[in-house]
Scaffold this active site. Structure first.
Site, mmCIF file in Angstrom:
data_model
loop_
_atom_site.group_PDB
_atom_site.id
_atom_site.type_symbol
_atom_site.label_atom_id
_atom_site.label_comp_id
_atom_site.label_asym_id
_atom_site.label_seq_id
_atom_site.Cartn_x
_atom_site.Cartn_y
_atom_site.Cartn_z
ATOM 1 N N ASP A 1 0.840 -1.190 0.000
ATOM 2 C CA ASP A 1 0.000 0.000 0.000
ATOM 3 C C ASP A 1 0.879 1.244 0.000
ATOM 4 O O ASP A 1 1.913 1.300 0.687
ATOM 5 C CB ASP A 1 -0.920 -0.011 1.228
ATOM 6 C CG ASP A 1 -1.946 1.109 1.176
ATOM 7 O OD1 ASP A 1 -2.264 1.567 0.060
ATOM 8 O OD2 ASP A 1 -2.409 1.538 2.243
ATOM 9 N N GLU B 1 2.301 2.936 3.107
ATOM 10 C CA GLU B 1 3.430 2.349 3.819
ATOM 11 C C GLU B 1 4.761 2.899 3.336
ATOM 12 O O GLU B 1 5.799 2.569 3.906
ATOM 13 C CB GLU B 1 3.416 0.823 3.638
ATOM 14 C CG GLU B 1 2.273 0.128 4.326
ATOM 15 C CD GLU B 1 2.342 0.275 5.834
ATOM 16 O OE1 GLU B 1 3.417 0.027 6.409
ATOM 17 O OE2 GLU B 1 1.320 0.639 6.442
ATOM 18 N N ASP C 1 -2.429 -3.644 4.297
ATOM 19 C CA ASP C 1 -1.197 -2.940 3.925
ATOM 20 C C ASP C 1 -0.326 -3.750 2.973
ATOM 21 O O ASP C 1 0.433 -3.161 2.198
ATOM 22 C CB ASP C 1 -0.391 -2.602 5.186
ATOM 23 C CG ASP C 1 -1.131 -1.656 6.110
ATOM 24 O OD1 ASP C 1 -1.800 -0.745 5.589
ATOM 25 O OD2 ASP C 1 -1.065 -1.831 7.348
ATOM 26 N N ARG D 1 -0.800 -4.154 9.027
ATOM 27 C CA ARG D 1 0.325 -3.969 9.953
ATOM 28 C C ARG D 1 0.010 -2.853 10.936
ATOM 29 O O ARG D 1 -0.459 -1.769 10.555
ATOM 30 C CB ARG D 1 1.595 -3.628 9.173
ATOM 31 C CG ARG D 1 2.865 -3.559 10.011
ATOM 32 C CD ARG D 1 3.983 -2.931 9.230
ATOM 33 N NE ARG D 1 3.680 -1.544 8.906
ATOM 34 C CZ ARG D 1 3.898 -0.524 9.730
ATOM 35 N NH1 ARG D 1 4.419 -0.732 10.916
ATOM 36 N NH2 ARG D 1 3.592 0.700 9.363
#
Length: 560
Positions: free
Chosen positions: A310, A313, A345, A377
């Site tokens: 993603d 991140e 994520d 996460r």
């Protein structure tokens, strides 16, 4: 002394050369606007084009030289003109209308243009009485057999007959259902052409045969589209019942029967291989008799595994911590792609290996299947913040409903949990409550069904990444049932399992309020939901929570 200047008399120019046409087009535009039809814009463009034309027109046929004047408008103008002459008489002034500016009265040039035209150069149509003229009926839109529009109409009609149908199909579901009925691909264009069979959906929407709603898009048939689809299926059934010769006899020279009795404007449909039987028996067939064919299959050696990260991140954060993630992936030679994920994520997809096609500048787009693992996460500080503002329960709820069988909630113990705003025991409890093959594509409904397609041990079914990501949109249009579930989960003590148990009995707020209204007294209303079974142990919802819900939905004023 200079001679006085003589002024020449100028011919008065009429304010509108075609006042009748302007009046009729304006009336048709207003009528279409009152009914909410898109034809109002067609009449509006034709009216603007007519107002810019400086010369009078004698008939609707002559207006065909103007822009935005098609056969339909010209034919309708001729019909209205014939009706006007029949009411006012054959010698009625064509370009005179009440309130219009008169032209030079008493002169020969003021004679109607139609009379002058018919006297000098009469045409065969002008010699006939208006009532004797024959007008061609307007052509109805019927898609060609095995075309994109033809396949889309039949696919939506097949879904409308199914007892398990939802009344609509998403884009991926519609492409998958319509592909066997079409000769062209709905996803890949022909060499040198960027258009696919999906482009015909726009034509169906403009002709009000298909309705597009919601985000992500949902497609369904309008009443006009349903009637057209029925005619197409009836034509195909008529061909089959007439005993059309099989392909072997056709090759020997047999000709198919001419469907002269079919409705005018409906072309001769081709045989639907393996689809007409499903259309005939869709109303009474059960969903488990015949598993649907997969859209595509990726066999070993035809795909690569790719990590999807993603984009959140890789942006923001303190220092260069998030930037180190991409560097570590590069250093360990992990193939990855940064994209927007609506839920989670990290996840993995199987990307098809594609080869460039001769004559095309770019290779065809690679198809992708989402593997059954998605990772959300969280650091301990992030977990604490998400529990406080309510995002923790929402994210778990969306992870469970994303369609993947193995959602993972990854907690990173970054630092000590003693300095956070929640006790360490609460965070530990939250953490405890979250817990070589042939790849075959499937839909989200098939992936979530209790009876998935039976495959061999060396195969597994996966849904496409596009369907996974579109189905996980956070702010997509929601049903009343989904909004009701989210509303119940805002109440203290109502978990996702308890909300689902309430929805099993009362799927909408209206049904719950109706049940409360049927209760004879307040005590029975307080105990209405107390015996609902929920959870794996099938425990009762309880009288306390039932009383809370009763007070919320039955109190006429604000809660104290």
């Amino acid at each position: 002394m200079a001679a006085p200047r003589r002024l020449a008399r100028k011919k008065p120019v009429p304010a509108c050369p075609n006042p009748l046409f302007v009046r009729w087009l304006t009336a048709w535009q207003d009528e279409a606007a009152a009914k909410g039809k898109k034809t109002q814009f067609v009449y509006q463009r034709a009216l603007r084009s007519l107002q810019r034309y400086p010369l009078p027109l004698s008939s609707g046929r002559e207006a065909a030289i103007l822009q935005h004047f098609g056969d339909g408008i010209c034919r309708r103008l001729d019909e209205e003109l014939a009706r006007h002459r029949a009411e006012q008489g054959a010698d009625a002034q064509f370009d005179s209308v009440e309130g219009a500016s008169p032209s030079m009265g008493g002169q020969e040039s003021d004679l109607p243009r139609t009379e002058h035209h018919s006297r000098n150069n009469p045409s065969p149509g002008d010699l006939e009485p208006p009532s004797m003229r024959k007008h061609r009926p307007p052509r109805r839109y019927v898609p060609a057999p095995r075309s994109g529009g033809y396949a889309v109409l039949l696919a939506l009609y097949q879904d409308s007959l199914s007892p398990h149908g939802r009344g609509f199909l998403t884009k991926l579901e519609l492409q998958r259902a319509a592909q066997p009925l079409c000769d062209k691909s709905f996803t890949v264009g022909d060499p040198g052409n960027r258009y696919t069979a999906w482009a015909s959906v726009g034509t169906l929407i403009r002709k009000e045969l298909v309705l597009k709603t919601n985000v992500p898009a949902r497609y369904s048939l309008t009443p006009q589209g349903l009637a057209l689809a029925r005619r197409l299926v009836a034509a195909e059934q008529a061909l089959n019942s007439a005993g059309q010769a099989p392909e072997a006899e056709m090759a020997q020279g047999a000709k198919p029967a001419d469907p002269a009795g079919e409705e005018e404007g409906c072309p001769e449909p081709q045989r639907l291989t393996g689809t007409l039987g499903s259309l005939e028996g869709a109303a009474g067939a059960s969903g488990g008799q015949r598993p649907p064919e997969p859209e595509f299959v990726l066999r070993p050696g035809q795909f690569d595994i790719l990590l999807c990260v993603d984009f959140t991140e890789t942006l923001g954060g303190t220092g260069a911590r998030k930037q180190d993630l991409l560097a570590e992936l590069h250093r360990n030679a992990v193939p990855f792609d940064v994209r927007k994920l609506h839920v989670g994520d990290f996840m993995w997809v199987a990307r098809e290996r594609v080869q460039p096609c001769p004559g095309q500048l770019h290779p065809p787009p690679a198809r992708e299947l989402a593997l059954d693992y998605v990772v959300e996460r969280k650091r301990m500080a992030d977990l604490c913040g998400s529990i406080i503002d309510g995002r923790f329960r929402e994210q778990k709820f969306r992870l469970r409903r994303c369609g993947l069988r193995h959602p993972i909630y990854l907690l990173e113990e970054s630092g000590s949990a003693q300095n956070l705003s929640l006790p360490e025991s609460t965070l530990q409890q939250a953490a405890a409550s979250t817990q070589n093959k042939t790849l075959v594509s499937c839909t989200k409904e098939e992936a979530q069904s209790r009876c998935p397609p039976q495959l061999s041990s060396d195969s597994c079914t996966l849904m496409t990444f596009q369907e996974f990501n579109e189905g996980a949109v956070k702010n997509k249009a929601q049903t009343v049932r989904e909004v009701f579930a989210r509303q119940l989960m805002q109440i203290s003590g109502v978990s996702g399992e308890k909300a689902a148990a309430i929805l099993e009995r009362y799927s909408t707020p209206a049904s719950l309020l109706a049940a409360y209204a049927a209760c004879p007294d307040a005590e029975s209303r307080d105990k209405l939901l107390s015996t609902i079974k929920c959870g794996k142990l099938q425990r009762n919802l309880g009288p306390a929570l039932s009383r809370t819900l009763s007070q919320l939905y039955c109190s006429p004023g604000p809660l104290s």
